[in-house]
Motif scaffolding. Structure first.
Motif, PDB file in Angstrom:
ATOM      1  N   SER A   1      56.401  -3.957 -20.783  1.00 51.54           N
ATOM      2  CA  SER A   1      56.744  -3.917 -22.204  1.00 51.54           C
ATOM      3  C   SER A   1      56.881  -5.322 -22.776  1.00 51.54           C
ATOM      4  O   SER A   1      56.462  -5.592 -23.905  1.00 51.54           O
ATOM      5  CB  SER A   1      58.052  -3.142 -22.402  1.00 51.54           C
ATOM      6  OG  SER A   1      57.900  -1.792 -22.004  1.00 51.54           O
ATOM      7  N   THR A   2      57.459  -6.216 -21.984  1.00 48.35           N
ATOM      8  CA  THR A   2      57.613  -7.597 -22.438  1.00 48.35           C
ATOM      9  C   THR A   2      56.256  -8.285 -22.534  1.00 48.35           C
ATOM     10  O   THR A   2      55.990  -9.027 -23.489  1.00 48.35           O
ATOM     11  CB  THR A   2      58.540  -8.368 -21.486  1.00 48.35           C
ATOM     12  OG1 THR A   2      59.776  -7.663 -21.377  1.00 48.35           O
ATOM     13  CG2 THR A   2      58.808  -9.776 -21.990  1.00 48.35           C
ATOM     14  N   TYR A   3      55.406  -8.057 -21.555  1.00 45.09           N
ATOM     15  CA  TYR A   3      54.054  -8.629 -21.591  1.00 45.09           C
ATOM     16  C   TYR A   3      53.320  -8.174 -22.848  1.00 45.09           C
ATOM     17  O   TYR A   3      52.742  -8.983 -23.588  1.00 45.09           O
ATOM     18  CB  TYR A   3      53.277  -8.203 -20.346  1.00 45.09           C
ATOM     19  CG  TYR A   3      51.876  -8.779 -20.266  1.00 45.09           C
ATOM     20  CD1 TYR A   3      51.599  -9.873 -19.458  1.00 45.09           C
ATOM     21  CD2 TYR A   3      50.822  -8.236 -21.008  1.00 45.09           C
ATOM     22  CE1 TYR A   3      50.320 -10.406 -19.383  1.00 45.09           C
ATOM     23  CE2 TYR A   3      49.551  -8.766 -20.950  1.00 45.09           C
ATOM     24  CZ  TYR A   3      49.297  -9.846 -20.131  1.00 45.09           C
ATOM     25  OH  TYR A   3      48.035 -10.373 -20.067  1.00 45.09           O
TER      26      TYR A   3
ATOM     27  N   HIS B   1      67.502  -2.545 -13.374  1.00 44.39           N
ATOM     28  CA  HIS B   1      68.660  -3.450 -13.379  1.00 44.39           C
ATOM     29  C   HIS B   1      68.321  -4.786 -12.719  1.00 44.39           C
ATOM     30  O   HIS B   1      68.823  -5.843 -13.133  1.00 44.39           O
ATOM     31  CB  HIS B   1      69.830  -2.783 -12.659  1.00 44.39           C
ATOM     32  CG  HIS B   1      71.070  -3.615 -12.611  1.00 44.39           C
ATOM     33  ND1 HIS B   1      71.852  -3.866 -13.727  1.00 44.39           N
ATOM     34  CD2 HIS B   1      71.660  -4.286 -11.591  1.00 44.39           C
ATOM     35  CE1 HIS B   1      72.863  -4.636 -13.395  1.00 44.39           C
ATOM     36  NE2 HIS B   1      72.778  -4.910 -12.097  1.00 44.39           N
ATOM     37  N   LEU B   2      67.458  -4.749 -11.694  1.00 43.65           N
ATOM     38  CA  LEU B   2      67.122  -5.971 -10.961  1.00 43.65           C
ATOM     39  C   LEU B   2      65.981  -6.759 -11.598  1.00 43.65           C
ATOM     40  O   LEU B   2      65.689  -7.876 -11.168  1.00 43.65           O
ATOM     41  CB  LEU B   2      66.738  -5.622  -9.517  1.00 43.65           C
ATOM     42  CG  LEU B   2      67.856  -5.080  -8.618  1.00 43.65           C
ATOM     43  CD1 LEU B   2      67.286  -4.698  -7.250  1.00 43.65           C
ATOM     44  CD2 LEU B   2      68.976  -6.098  -8.467  1.00 43.65           C
ATOM     45  N   THR B   3      65.331  -6.196 -12.602  1.00 42.80           N
ATOM     46  CA  THR B   3      64.138  -6.841 -13.164  1.00 42.80           C
ATOM     47  C   THR B   3      64.391  -8.262 -13.663  1.00 42.80           C
ATOM     48  O   THR B   3      63.611  -9.178 -13.358  1.00 42.80           O
ATOM     49  CB  THR B   3      63.547  -5.981 -14.292  1.00 42.80           C
ATOM     50  OG1 THR B   3      63.190  -4.711 -13.757  1.00 42.80           O
ATOM     51  CG2 THR B   3      62.305  -6.640 -14.884  1.00 42.80           C
TER      52      THR B   3
ATOM     53  N   VAL C   1      54.262 -13.932 -20.832  1.00 45.30           N
ATOM     54  CA  VAL C   1      55.583 -13.408 -20.576  1.00 45.30           C
ATOM     55  C   VAL C   1      56.505 -14.553 -20.215  1.00 45.30           C
ATOM     56  O   VAL C   1      56.541 -14.986 -19.078  1.00 45.30           O
ATOM     57  CB  VAL C   1      55.571 -12.375 -19.432  1.00 45.30           C
ATOM     58  CG1 VAL C   1      56.915 -11.711 -19.317  1.00 45.30           C
ATOM     59  CG2 VAL C   1      54.487 -11.355 -19.642  1.00 45.30           C
ATOM     60  N   PRO C   2      57.247 -15.114 -21.146  1.00 45.40           N
ATOM     61  CA  PRO C   2      58.111 -16.238 -20.826  1.00 45.40           C
ATOM     62  C   PRO C   2      59.241 -15.824 -19.906  1.00 45.40           C
ATOM     63  O   PRO C   2      59.803 -14.753 -20.054  1.00 45.40           O
ATOM     64  CB  PRO C   2      58.659 -16.662 -22.202  1.00 45.40           C
ATOM     65  CG  PRO C   2      58.551 -15.443 -23.045  1.00 45.40           C
ATOM     66  CD  PRO C   2      57.369 -14.687 -22.548  1.00 45.40           C
ATOM     67  N   ALA C   3      59.548 -16.669 -18.951  1.00 44.74           N
ATOM     68  CA  ALA C   3      60.656 -16.374 -18.050  1.00 44.74           C
ATOM     69  C   ALA C   3      61.963 -16.501 -18.798  1.00 44.74           C
ATOM     70  O   ALA C   3      62.145 -17.380 -19.625  1.00 44.74           O
ATOM     71  CB  ALA C   3      60.637 -17.356 -16.872  1.00 44.74           C
ATOM     72  N   PRO C   4      62.919 -15.576 -18.530  1.00 44.28           N
ATOM     73  CA  PRO C   4      64.192 -15.647 -19.240  1.00 44.28           C
ATOM     74  C   PRO C   4      65.001 -16.853 -18.817  1.00 44.28           C
ATOM     75  O   PRO C   4      65.032 -17.209 -17.655  1.00 44.28           O
ATOM     76  CB  PRO C   4      64.891 -14.339 -18.828  1.00 44.28           C
ATOM     77  CG  PRO C   4      64.256 -13.960 -17.540  1.00 44.28           C
ATOM     78  CD  PRO C   4      62.849 -14.463 -17.589  1.00 44.28           C
ATOM     79  N   ARG C   5      65.675 -17.444 -19.801  1.00 41.17           N
ATOM     80  CA  ARG C   5      66.560 -18.563 -19.481  1.00 41.17           C
ATOM     81  C   ARG C   5      67.910 -18.030 -19.040  1.00 41.17           C
ATOM     82  O   ARG C   5      68.309 -16.937 -19.399  1.00 41.17           O
ATOM     83  CB  ARG C   5      66.749 -19.459 -20.717  1.00 41.17           C
ATOM     84  CG  ARG C   5      65.486 -20.137 -21.168  1.00 41.17           C
ATOM     85  CD  ARG C   5      65.834 -21.188 -22.215  1.00 41.17           C
ATOM     86  NE  ARG C   5      66.508 -20.613 -23.347  1.00 41.17           N
ATOM     87  CZ  ARG C   5      65.889 -20.239 -24.454  1.00 41.17           C
ATOM     88  NH1 ARG C   5      64.588 -20.343 -24.556  1.00 41.17           N
ATOM     89  NH2 ARG C   5      66.576 -19.732 -25.465  1.00 41.17           N
TER      90      ARG C   5
ATOM     91  N   ARG D   1      63.731 -11.186 -24.048  1.00 43.37           N
ATOM     92  CA  ARG D   1      63.042  -9.898 -24.144  1.00 43.37           C
ATOM     93  C   ARG D   1      62.994  -9.147 -22.822  1.00 43.37           C
ATOM     94  O   ARG D   1      63.068  -7.915 -22.799  1.00 43.37           O
ATOM     95  CB  ARG D   1      61.626 -10.112 -24.691  1.00 43.37           C
ATOM     96  CG  ARG D   1      61.627 -10.450 -26.170  1.00 43.37           C
ATOM     97  CD  ARG D   1      60.263 -10.835 -26.675  1.00 43.37           C
ATOM     98  NE  ARG D   1      60.349 -11.321 -28.061  1.00 43.37           N
ATOM     99  CZ  ARG D   1      59.399 -12.016 -28.665  1.00 43.37           C
ATOM    100  NH1 ARG D   1      58.282 -12.333 -28.002  1.00 43.37           N
ATOM    101  NH2 ARG D   1      59.560 -12.409 -29.907  1.00 43.37           N
ATOM    102  N   ILE D   2      62.858  -9.854 -21.712  1.00 39.83           N
ATOM    103  CA  ILE D   2      62.802  -9.156 -20.434  1.00 39.83           C
ATOM    104  C   ILE D   2      64.136  -8.467 -20.168  1.00 39.83           C
ATOM    105  O   ILE D   2      64.193  -7.349 -19.649  1.00 39.83           O
ATOM    106  CB  ILE D   2      62.415 -10.123 -19.284  1.00 39.83           C
ATOM    107  CG1 ILE D   2      62.135  -9.327 -18.000  1.00 39.83           C
ATOM    108  CG2 ILE D   2      63.493 -11.162 -19.042  1.00 39.83           C
ATOM    109  CD1 ILE D   2      60.915  -8.488 -18.061  1.00 39.83           C
TER     110      ILE D   2
END
Length: 426
Positions: free
Chosen positions: A335-337, A274-276, A406-410, A137-138
């Motif tokens: 937005s992800t949160y 882009h860096l998020t 907010v799960p960290a992206p894998r 999602r992030i």
């Protein structure tokens, strides 16, 4: 695209449709007041009324829609909202070509377009949550945010060129056609939608229209971010028209310098969004959210200090670049949160309530900014807006430690199952 983002072909189709729509909307941004001024010779009051009426009346229309959207499949709602926006926007150049365009028609178009946008956003937030796995999602929100900033950078200059070559209603026609591109992208999504939540209680008007606010206010993290978004977004919108006065009248900048000062800083938003995902992996979702939220807060305080001439142009570009870079990181993180912290059965209503609150508060701040600028001057009004923006940094969820929010992206390759938007937050 799939290898790059690992979000699946259906997300690519949704994103492609959204990109067409965002580009068209950016080209047509500000078209309604321009048409009112240049084609209908509306007064300053009428132009202000057009903006205020669109915000307030559309809120009254969209508010009861949130609960209806919640219990329906989201793609038909999104496509219907796009078709409606196409029809009302296309009516403007059609009426102008026939010589029957009127100011009341522009008011109706503004209200209906804004209400349809609220409905689309309410459905699309819930749809994206169902389409994209939590770990993606992030990156999905970052992709939409980058699209918004790229469109904001290139769209207005192209819109100005179209106005110069084809006339004031040309950008409205481009904007209208872009929504058909969004319809095509949504229609091509293959994965079936999940069954919408079933209603378990009888309809009740007051309970239904307030459910979104009650849900987000009952959760401390969402509640704090809600107040933060209002206190930040209101002053930013308050400063927007004041900046035009500051640059064109007080600083004596040429129109091309004004356009440059508006367009270049949007690249900061592109870079930040882009860096998020990378920043989220490195710092963690919570720290990224807090640091970017605090990082966007102080910049407006510097605007009243800008000097005249080329140095002033450079200062404004640098100030706005810093603000938009931080906002570009914050918006997809936020937005992800919100997506992860909101129960599935309330997603559409929370987004609707949030959007309506933002639009009304921003309209009130813009009105207050005009009054303050008349009484005290443009620079003091900008200083007040900057102070309020700075205060918003204290209204972030500093103490709220919900690690699962907010799960960290894998860092998976293309392994995310293809299977469900959200733009810069309202």
């Amino acid at each position: 695209m799939r290898r790059q983002h690992g979000l699946g072909e259906d997300f690519r189709r949704l994103w492609a449709g959204y990109t067409v729509s965002a580009a068209g909307s950016a080209v047509g941004s500000g078209a309604l007041p321009l048409i009112a001024l240049l084609a209908l010779h509306a007064s300053t009051f009428q132009v202000s009324l057009l903006a205020g009426l669109s915000a307030v009346a559309s809120a009254a229309i969209a508010l009861p829609l949130g609960v209806r959207i919640e219990y329906r499949r989201k793609r038909p709602v999104m496509m219907s909202a796009d078709v409606l926006r196409f029809a009302v926007l296309a009516s403007v150049p059609a009426a102008a070509a026939l010589g029957v365009l009127t100011y009341p028609q522009l008011c109706v178009v503004g209200v209906v377009q804004t209400a349809a946008s609220v409905a689309f956003n309410a459905a699309s937030g819930a749809h994206l949550k169902a389409l994209v796995e939590p770990a993606g999602r992030i990156r999905a929100n970052s992709a939409f945010e980058t699209t918004n900033w790229v469109s904001s950078s290139a769209g207005p200059p192209l819109g100005g060129l179209l106005i110069g070559v084809l006339g004031t209603t040309a950008t409205m026609a481009v904007d209208a056609m872009s929504f058909l591109g969004s319809v095509a992208g949504i229609h091509r999504i293959r994965r079936p939608e999940p069954t919408p939540p079933a209603r378990t209680d009888p309809p009740h008007l007051w309970r239904d229209v307030t459910a979104g606010w009650r849900h987000l206010l009952a959760r401390r993290g969402l509640r704090v971010l809600f107040v933060n978004s209002l206190l930040f977004g209101g002053p930013v919108m308050m400063a927007s028209p004041l900046m035009a006065v500051l640059m064109l009248r007080n600083l004596g900048l040429a129109p091309w310098q004004y356009g440059l000062a508006l367009g270049l800083p949007c690249l900061g938003g592109v870079l930040g969004s882009h860096l998020t995902p990378a920043l989220t992996r490195r710092l963690g979702p919570r720290r990224t959210l807090l640091l970017s939220g605090a990082g966007r807060a102080p910049w407006l305080l510097l605007l009243p200090l800008t000097p005249a001439g080329a140095l002033g142009v450079g200062a404004i570009v640098a100030i706005d670049f810093g603000l938009l870079f931080a906002a570009g990181v914050f918006n997809p993180s936020f937005s992800t949160y919100r997506m992860d912290a909101t129960d599935d059965a309330f997603m559409s209503r929370v987004v609707t309530s949030w959007s309506i609150s933002s639009r009304v508060v921003q309209a009130l701040f813009m009105l207050a900014g005009g009054v303050i600028a008349d009484l005290l001057g443009v620079r003091p009004a900008l200083a007040i807006a900057g102070t309020l923006c700075l205060a918003s940094a204290f209204l972030l969820p500093w103490r709220h430690r919900r690690s699962a929010a907010v799960p960290a992206p894998r860092a998976e390759p293309a392994a995310v199952a293809p299977r469900p938007e959200t733009a810069a937050p309202d």
